[in-house]
Write an enzyme that holds these catalytic residues in place. Structure first.
Site, short mmCIF file in Angstrom:
data_model
loop_
_atom_site.label_atom_id
_atom_site.label_comp_id
_atom_site.label_asym_id
_atom_site.label_seq_id
_atom_site.Cartn_x
_atom_site.Cartn_y
_atom_site.Cartn_z
N TRP A 179 0.87 -1.19 0.00
CA TRP A 179 0.00 0.00 0.00
C TRP A 179 0.90 1.23 0.00
O TRP A 179 1.84 1.30 0.78
CB TRP A 179 -0.93 0.05 1.22
N LYS A 222 -6.97 2.50 -2.50
CA LYS A 222 -7.58 3.39 -1.51
C LYS A 222 -8.36 4.47 -2.25
O LYS A 222 -8.01 4.85 -3.37
CB LYS A 222 -6.49 4.01 -0.63
N HIS A 256 -11.70 1.71 2.39
CA HIS A 256 -11.12 2.36 1.22
C HIS A 256 -12.08 2.54 0.06
O HIS A 256 -11.68 2.55 -1.10
CB HIS A 256 -9.87 1.59 0.77
N ASP A 288 -12.10 6.76 6.32
CA ASP A 288 -11.26 5.58 6.61
C ASP A 288 -10.69 5.69 8.02
O ASP A 288 -9.49 5.78 8.21
CB ASP A 288 -10.14 5.53 5.56
N ASP A 290 -10.67 3.59 10.55
CA ASP A 290 -10.05 2.40 11.15
C ASP A 290 -10.51 2.14 12.58
O ASP A 290 -9.69 1.85 13.47
CB ASP A 290 -8.52 2.49 11.08
N ASP A 320 -7.47 -4.49 9.79
CA ASP A 320 -6.79 -3.19 9.74
C ASP A 320 -7.60 -2.16 10.50
O ASP A 320 -8.50 -1.53 9.94
CB ASP A 320 -6.57 -2.76 8.27
C1 RNT Z 1 -3.82 2.63 4.79
C2 RNT Z 1 -3.98 1.18 4.51
C3 RNT Z 1 -2.88 0.30 5.01
C4 RNT Z 1 -2.41 0.67 6.39
C5 RNT Z 1 -1.42 -0.30 6.97
C6 RNT Z 1 -0.77 0.22 8.20
O1 RNT Z 1 -4.93 3.36 4.53
O2 RNT Z 1 -5.20 0.73 4.97
O3 RNT Z 1 -3.28 -1.01 4.95
O4 RNT Z 1 -3.47 0.82 7.29
O5 RNT Z 1 -0.54 -0.66 6.00
ZN ZN Z 2 -5.52 -1.41 4.90
#
Ligand code: RNT
Ligand code: ZN
Length: 412
Positions: A179, A222, A256, A288, A290, A320
């Site tokens: 990524w 993303k 994403h 996003d 998380d 994630d």
């Molecule tokens: C970032 C991506 C990626 C990261 C990790 C830490 O938007 O989701 O996967 O969260 O690599």
């Molecule tokens: Zn990710």
């Protein structure tokens, strides 16, 4: 309710709970290392995270060293039923040396591999294309400067070699997921040139053939990130095409896409053109963000698709999320168990009956069955799973999580 009564209740719908428990026990979840320390890692250098990766909060107990992170992980795996995996980022190296990203080798990760072997964990890996001065412009593999691109290409190449060595050492293929944060805050004049540069850089990284038994390549798209609102070079269309043409895995991160898109719906669509899929199961809230995954509709639908479309055998389930406002270990345990609970529910669905209703256009029965089975005693089957696997559940789990948090609360 006792497990035996629950078993009978499911049998009444034609569902075999023993079969579901057996299948659940065979599904590894790749737990991400970065929930334990707010995506900081163990490099001595540091740069800005970039691309919208942001952990918010400063709850006490952040792991500051590889040993602390391993202790936290071991505690968490002890509360997660089954055999799982650890997803490491390259910035989590464990060494006295300070190699730059283009200098890392397997030796810098050897302590992790020894520990994984000891714990019976598989490893997955990721190059780290952020939190580095050469990524501060949010351009890495697509940077117009050839020197910067080459630096990151070398990093990517090395992670593939390390991943292959990890896979060989542990006897299970290591997924190496790429990524990059690359993008533009404001509307670019040229979207094609950076995409071509990214494509060529990926080709260069993946030029050397690797044994699929040791490592597999994945690419993660993303939609946008903070600071790259106008254009993300590695968009979904970019990577979907790339993965299909090059035969890599496609990583679908649930954060994403546009917030109203159903990421579960994408599985069957992309699976027709791809051999394997990588998931980053996450919970975006408005963006996003998380958040720790809940046992919510998005996760339940994801699990349903994996089972219904028979994709468990070719989907790698990674997580994630990162939340620093709550106990980091509790976040890991709750999130990972929620993924398993969602899978268990999907494995306990009367699929033949639901499919028959749908195929005869009997949408009324499909709806009635879907809603009635929500009342089935899933909790008793989950409790049985935890019991058989020797892990706590219910109120005992709360005590375990609190006691561990108390242990780490004094970390500076
Ligand atoms: C970032 C991506 C990626 C990261 C990790 C830490 O938007 O989701 O996967 O969260 O690599
Ligand atoms: Zn990710």
């Amino acid at each position: 309710m006792s497990y035996d009564s629950a078993k009978a209740a499911f049998a009444d719908w034609g569902v075999d709970t023993e079969e579901a428990l057996k299948r659940l026990a065979g599904i590894p979840i790749s737990m991400h290392c970065w929930q334990g320390d707010d995506v900081v890692g163990f490099e001595t250098r540091s740069g800005r995270s970039g691309g919208g990766i942001q952990a918010t909060g400063n709850h006490p107990g952040r792991a500051r060293t590889p040993d602390e992170l391993r202790a936290d992980l071991a505690f968490c795996y002890g509360l997660i039923p089954g055999n799982h995996r650890l997803n490491l980022h390259a910035c989590y190296l464990d060494t006295d040396q300070s190699p730059d990203r283009d200098e890392i080798t397997f030796s810098h990760f050897a302590p992790w591999v020894d520990w994984a072997k000891d714990q019976g964990l598989g490893l997955d890996f990721n190059p780290t294309f952020f939190a580095h001065e050469k990524a501060d412009d949010n351009l890495t593999l697509s940077h117009p400067d050839q020197g910067i691109r080459d630096f990151w290409i070398e990093h990517g190449k090395r992670t593939r070699e390390i991943a292959a060595q990890m896979g060989a050492a542990l006897g299970t293929p290591c997924v190496n997921n790429i990524w990059v944060p690359d993008g533009y805050k404001d509307t670019p004049i040229d979207r094609m040139a950076p995409r071509r540069r990214l494509e060529h850089a990926l080709d260069a990284i993946m030029a050397a053939p690797q044994d699929k038994a040791q490592m597999r390549d994945a690419v993660e798209s993303k939609l946008f990130g903070i600071g790259v609102e106008a254009c993300t070079i590695g968009s979904h269309e970019f990577y979907l095409g790339y993965a299909i043409r090059k035969g890599t895995l496609l990583c679908l991160d649930m954060g994403h896409f546009h917030p109203t898109e159903n990421v579960a719906d994408k599985l069957s669509a992309v699976a027709l053109s791809l051999d394997e899929i990588l998931l980053h199961v996450s919970r975006p809230m408005r963006w996003d963000s998380d958040h720790v995954i809940l046992l919510d509709d998005a996760i339940l639908q994801m699990a349903q698709e994996l089972v219904s479309a028979d994709l468990l055998g070719r989907t790698h389930i990674g997580l994630d999320f990162f939340d620093a406002t709550i106990s980091r270990t509790a976040a890991w345990v709750i999130g990972t168990r929620n993924m398993q609970k969602a899978l268990l529910r999907a494995l306990l669905a009367p699929w033949d009956r639901l499919r028959a209703a749908e195929n005869t256009l009997d949408y009324t029965s499909r709806l009635v069955v879907s809603e009635e089975i929500k009342d089935l005693p899933y909790a008793a089957v989950w409790a049985e799973f935890c019991d058989r696997m020797g892990v706590a559940q219910g109120q005992a789990l709360i005590g375990d999580l609190q006691r561990y948090q108390q242990k780490v609360v004094g970390r500076g």
